[in-house]
Design an enzyme around this catalytic site. Sequence first.
Site, PDB file in Angstrom:
ATOM      1  N   ASP A  78       0.096  -1.073   0.108  1.00 12.85           N
ATOM      2  CA  ASP A  78      -0.239   0.122   0.243  1.00 12.85           C
ATOM      3  C   ASP A  78       0.719   0.966   0.043  1.00 12.85           C
ATOM      4  O   ASP A  78       1.818   1.090   0.121  1.00 12.85           O
ATOM      5  CB  ASP A  78      -1.113   0.074   1.012  1.00 12.85           C
ATOM      6  CG  ASP A  78      -2.327   0.654   1.147  1.00 12.85           C
ATOM      7  OD1 ASP A  78      -1.954   1.417   0.484  1.00 12.85           O
ATOM      8  OD2 ASP A  78      -2.899   1.408   1.808  1.00 12.85           O
TER       9      ASP A  78
HETATM   10  C1  BGC Z   1      -5.042   3.355   0.318  1.00 15.97           C
HETATM   11  C2  BGC Z   1      -4.979   1.976  -0.922  1.00 15.97           C
HETATM   12  C3  BGC Z   1      -5.025   3.166  -1.957  1.00 15.97           C
HETATM   13  C4  BGC Z   1      -3.875   3.413  -2.166  1.00 15.97           C
HETATM   14  C5  BGC Z   1      -3.227   5.039  -3.441  1.00 15.97           C
HETATM   15  C6  BGC Z   1      -3.577   4.019   0.092  1.00 15.97           C
HETATM   16  O1  BGC Z   1      -4.166   4.978   0.957  1.00 15.97           O
HETATM   17  O2  BGC Z   1      -5.501   2.839   1.065  1.00 15.97           O
HETATM   18  O3  BGC Z   1      -5.730   1.613  -0.895  1.00 15.97           O
HETATM   19  O4  BGC Z   1      -5.312   2.093  -2.880  1.00 15.97           O
HETATM   20  O5  BGC Z   1      -3.617   5.034  -1.232  1.00 15.97           O
HETATM   21  O6  BGC Z   1      -4.484   5.665  -3.168  1.00 15.97           O
END
Ligand code: BGC
Length: 937
Positions: free
Chosen positions: A706
């Site tokens: 993530d």
């Molecule tokens: C989230 C993800 C997301 C990523 C990119 C993170 O804060 O948990 O689900 O894909 O950001 O935006």
Amino acid sequence: MSSVIFDTEKFAAVARQAVAEGIVLLKNDKEVLPLSSGSNIALFGRTQFNYYKSGTGSGGMVNTKYVTGVREALEAYDRFTLNEKLKNTYDEWIKDNPFEAGEGWASEPWFQKEMPISLDLAKEVAASSDVAVVIIGRTAGEDQDNSTTEGSYLLTADECQMLENVRAAFDKMVVLINAGNIIDMKWMEEYTPDAVLYIWQGGQEGGNGALDVLSGDVNPSGRLTDTIAKNIEDYPSSQNFGGSKCNVQQEDIYVGYRYFETFAKDKVLYPFGFGLSYTEFSIEPVGFTYGEEEIEFDVKVTNKGSRKGKQVVQIYVSKPQGKLGNPARELVGFGKTKELQPGESETLNIVFTNYQLTSFDDSGVTGYKNAYVIEAGEYSFYIGDNVRTAEFAASFTQEETALFEQLSEALAPVVHFKRMKPELQADGSYKLIYESVPVATLKPDKLRKADLKPELPQTGDKGIKLVDVYDGKASMDDFIGQLSDEDLCCIVRGEGMSSPKVTPGCAGAFGGVTDSLLEKGIPTACCTDGPSGIRMDCGKKAFAMPNGTCLACAWNLELNEELYNWEGLELRKNKIDVLLGPGMNLHRNPLNGRNFEYFSEDPLVTGKNAAIQLKGMHKYGVTGTIKHFALNTQETGRHTVEHVASARAIRQIYLKGYEIAVKEGNAHAVMTTYGSVNGYYTASSYDLDTRILREEWGFDGIIMTDWWAKGGKSYHGNNSDMASIIRAQNDLYMVTSSAIDNTNRDNLAKELEKGKVTRFEIQRCAANICKFIMEKPVFARYIERGNELDEQLASEADDEELEFDKMIDLRIDESGVANINPADIKTARNSNNMITVSFKERGDYKLTMTVRANAKSELAQIPLSIFRDKLLVKMVTLTGEDKEWQTIEVPFDSCAMTFFLKLYFAQDGMEIKDIRFELVKSREEEFHKLFARMGEE
Ligand code: BGC
């Protein structure tokens, strides 16, 4: 090829149908619904001004061309009218009570202030209306869970007063819940609405879907994918939910209805699978075959009522308690009929496998430790339209406990705790007892070391390009052997947010992120959020789809696939290879802030929906990223929390959906979580990422972290511990601003030198990434083969119009410098500032901005896109950590005439101290000469 392939109107029609099919009718007394044609509707609730198309955070940041809420849909419909008096009252009130967006990332309030409704007003309106429709709205999202407070899980005092007075004044009251997740429903007993519909968060077509059900154009066929219990405390996870350090999952496999049907039937208001229709159906099992590997049911559904409609058939198994203990019911199969006319029947053929009858033995009590077994005893099947009313259909007896699949210990807990278990009583009920959970006996790191292979010899550049591997002229090993240590350290770093190397405004770029990697023929692939539409932070529009919960409640996989065919096409049109979705964490507790992105409390429903969405996108060569792997069931402390769970609960409940998405949906990309599970951050979990996902399930795609996630052991997480992430075979760290500069200051090169991570391990990740890219559209475009679809899509016009919120005129006089007053720039979410820049002197200019983040959450993402006319020249994404002032410089070379400078803010939370435009180098003379020459010619 046909004229237009990507047709947003067709996309919208499918989305509208999906919303309508996902809507769940909980109650319909006096047949108040569907509303009769010609009804005058008194529409209550301030959500009529701010229909929630989705929750907030990365999963909700789709810039849509339009959002049709309930009010807009009703107003546009010629068979209903809205009560004018009430409408005008709301229109006046909203002027002084605008939408409160909150300050920045994750701070939008979960509800908006309601207009007080007095009994007098309700009565006055009732005199000239046929029916009251009340909308209750809630949002929720990343970085913050729901809470058992008013305005979150509970209704506010204003909402209660509105319901009370409307109930007192109206004969007919219909309530619509516009939320991504179930909320407290006990108020139904007090305010006795005649009808209640969960209309969920339906994306940009949400209001139209709701209209179709209200009008009866669509007969509701949505069924709950979660249990609605009386009280939040009744959910078995509630006692162990929301801790920011550790959550011990004592409820084990008894999540949702698995718990309620076994231990607490009386705590349920609406059971899993429940939903009403405007017609009635009979469900009759007409065939049952129990084979070696598969079980098959034929179920005849007949429409016994007077309106056409669809019905969902659900099959549950009741396994013997055996030695392991089992829930009273577990969903094993489901199907949905076509639209049946009154009197019409359809026989659904529902097939599932023996694997779905197994239980995982993590203690060895059955004689098979770390194995899936089918325990001896009677297996009974129940069929119906929800878990509670499903009736006995057939059974078989397993004479002896049989081994189904022997696995090995993986991801077992490292601390001792007790878990729930049923004990069958003489009267057939189950007593809740607790037993000790088996703990880990193996060390993942030892296993990793034992699995290590020799590194590929480093040959230096032999001129082998990735296309040679693609064409079978060279092996992947030969190709990877060419990569230097620097190449290897760079290829595992994804860049973002909003890398200029890929489609503007996207979350990440990976693969060819350095010149050296590009020279080897690795193009730069692009990924972005997800799940319910494409997020492009530069303001580019995309289609906002119904959210996960809504789609799952439709129980219509075919429709979900069709919807994701469109999504796939839109991704391909925007040159995005990978959507960061589907989100598929389980609804372990209704308070999880991101439940709207996920599907259900049940792993089968979750896995089937994720698999079908992937299949939908695969039609056009793009894919999705199943996330967040795994056990990301809450937002509180999401980058610190450790989830402690038994190996059985992990495999049977939390990983099951992912396993289905990998095995049936052919998932190619996985995103790990921010948090940790049983001792390791998921990005560094060798057991999770290598042993289970790859070795057991045969996954051969890429795993990414993530965004700015941590690696390492639980409680010692570190976001530069890249070595531990690579060791686990989490291939990509997302994201750093510059791979070549190692802006994240990760430890990879140093740890490689020290031998703490081997070259083989980095090479293995590099090969995973290259293989992935070779199979994606970016590669087809790069080698200009198999890219006909891209060409066709590129030729289809984008019908975006130039919109802006603020217009500023900036004239630069002979001094060559001009300042913009920061107070003139609108930095709120989705603000588009248009600045006409004109100069006295032609030449090279420079824009300088001093900015910082002002956000509560450190993980806030605050993107700014800077355009020169229509061309994106720079994107900067601050995170919540960027609290110090920093300077952004953007060259504007060869400015010969006026242009538009566009500053687009996709999120709240950026503060600007100053903005300056200044001349760096005059080009007056050059221009004079040029024009003189042109004149001569
Ligand atoms: C989230 C993800 C997301 C990523 C990119 C993170 O804060 O948990 O689900 O894909 O950001 O935006």
